[in-house]
Design a protein around this motif. Structure first.
Motif, PDB file in Angstrom:
ATOM      1  N   ALA A  50       0.832  -1.205   0.000  1.00  0.00           N
ATOM      2  CA  ALA A  50       0.000   0.000   0.000  1.00  0.00           C
ATOM      3  C   ALA A  50       0.867   1.255   0.000  1.00  0.00           C
ATOM      4  O   ALA A  50       0.596   2.220  -0.720  1.00  0.00           O
ATOM      5  CB  ALA A  50      -0.923  -0.001   1.220  1.00  0.00           C
ATOM      6  N   HIS A  51       1.934   1.222   0.775  1.00  0.00           N
ATOM      7  CA  HIS A  51       2.880   2.338   0.830  1.00  0.00           C
ATOM      8  C   HIS A  51       3.480   2.605  -0.549  1.00  0.00           C
ATOM      9  O   HIS A  51       3.568   3.748  -0.996  1.00  0.00           O
ATOM     10  CB  HIS A  51       3.967   2.002   1.860  1.00  0.00           C
ATOM     11  CG  HIS A  51       5.180   2.849   1.784  1.00  0.00           C
ATOM     12  ND1 HIS A  51       5.208   4.154   2.204  1.00  0.00           N
ATOM     13  CD2 HIS A  51       6.425   2.573   1.340  1.00  0.00           C
ATOM     14  CE1 HIS A  51       6.423   4.641   2.019  1.00  0.00           C
ATOM     15  NE2 HIS A  51       7.175   3.706   1.490  1.00  0.00           N
ATOM     16  N   LYS A  52       3.874   1.558  -1.249  1.00  0.00           N
ATOM     17  CA  LYS A  52       4.437   1.701  -2.594  1.00  0.00           C
ATOM     18  C   LYS A  52       3.387   2.204  -3.578  1.00  0.00           C
ATOM     19  O   LYS A  52       3.693   2.994  -4.468  1.00  0.00           O
ATOM     20  CB  LYS A  52       5.037   0.382  -3.086  1.00  0.00           C
ATOM     21  CG  LYS A  52       6.342   0.044  -2.412  1.00  0.00           C
ATOM     22  CD  LYS A  52       7.247   1.236  -2.459  1.00  0.00           C
ATOM     23  CE  LYS A  52       8.678   0.908  -2.649  1.00  0.00           C
ATOM     24  NZ  LYS A  52       9.519   2.104  -2.698  1.00  0.00           N
ATOM     25  N   ALA A  53       2.151   1.775  -3.429  1.00  0.00           N
ATOM     26  CA  ALA A  53       1.079   2.226  -4.311  1.00  0.00           C
ATOM     27  C   ALA A  53       0.804   3.723  -4.121  1.00  0.00           C
ATOM     28  O   ALA A  53       0.339   4.392  -5.044  1.00  0.00           O
ATOM     29  CB  ALA A  53      -0.192   1.420  -4.054  1.00  0.00           C
ATOM     30  N   LEU A  54       1.113   4.248  -2.950  1.00  0.00           N
ATOM     31  CA  LEU A  54       0.905   5.668  -2.667  1.00  0.00           C
ATOM     32  C   LEU A  54       2.062   6.550  -3.125  1.00  0.00           C
ATOM     33  O   LEU A  54       1.999   7.775  -2.977  1.00  0.00           O
ATOM     34  CB  LEU A  54       0.666   5.870  -1.165  1.00  0.00           C
ATOM     35  CG  LEU A  54      -0.648   5.337  -0.622  1.00  0.00           C
ATOM     36  CD1 LEU A  54      -0.674   5.442   0.900  1.00  0.00           C
ATOM     37  CD2 LEU A  54      -1.811   6.080  -1.230  1.00  0.00           C
TER      38      LEU A  54
END
Length: 87
Positions: A50-54
């Motif tokens: 999720a962090h990478k997607a953000l």
């Protein structure tokens, strides 16, 4: 600036996953498919995904704020510095 945003982002993502937010469904909405084997990887891995997607959301504020922060740090550094030749 980038590291600060990354720490806040990952911490928020970890807290969201840990509190039961369906991150797999949110990732699917942005085009990242999570199948059954990926869903069992754990809190850290889902939070990291999720962090990478953000990342695209973190990039513009990082670019905009880095010069501002650099000026502030430069100003503080020059105000608090002492010249060793004066001593």
């Amino acid at each position: 600036t980038s590291i600060s945003f990354a720490i806040v982002s990952f911490t928020a993502c970890y807290a969201a996953v840990d509190s039961g937010v369906d991150v797999a469904a949110l990732l699917a909405k942005v085009g990242i498919e999570v199948n059954n084997t990926n869903a069992s990887v754990g809190t850290f891995a889902l939070a990291y995904a999720a962090h990478k997607a953000l990342s695209p959301i973190r990039f513009p504020p990082t670019v905009a704020l880095t010069p501002v922060v650099a000026k502030l740090l430069k100003k503080e550094g020059s105000a608090g510095s002492t010249d060793s030749a004066d001593q």
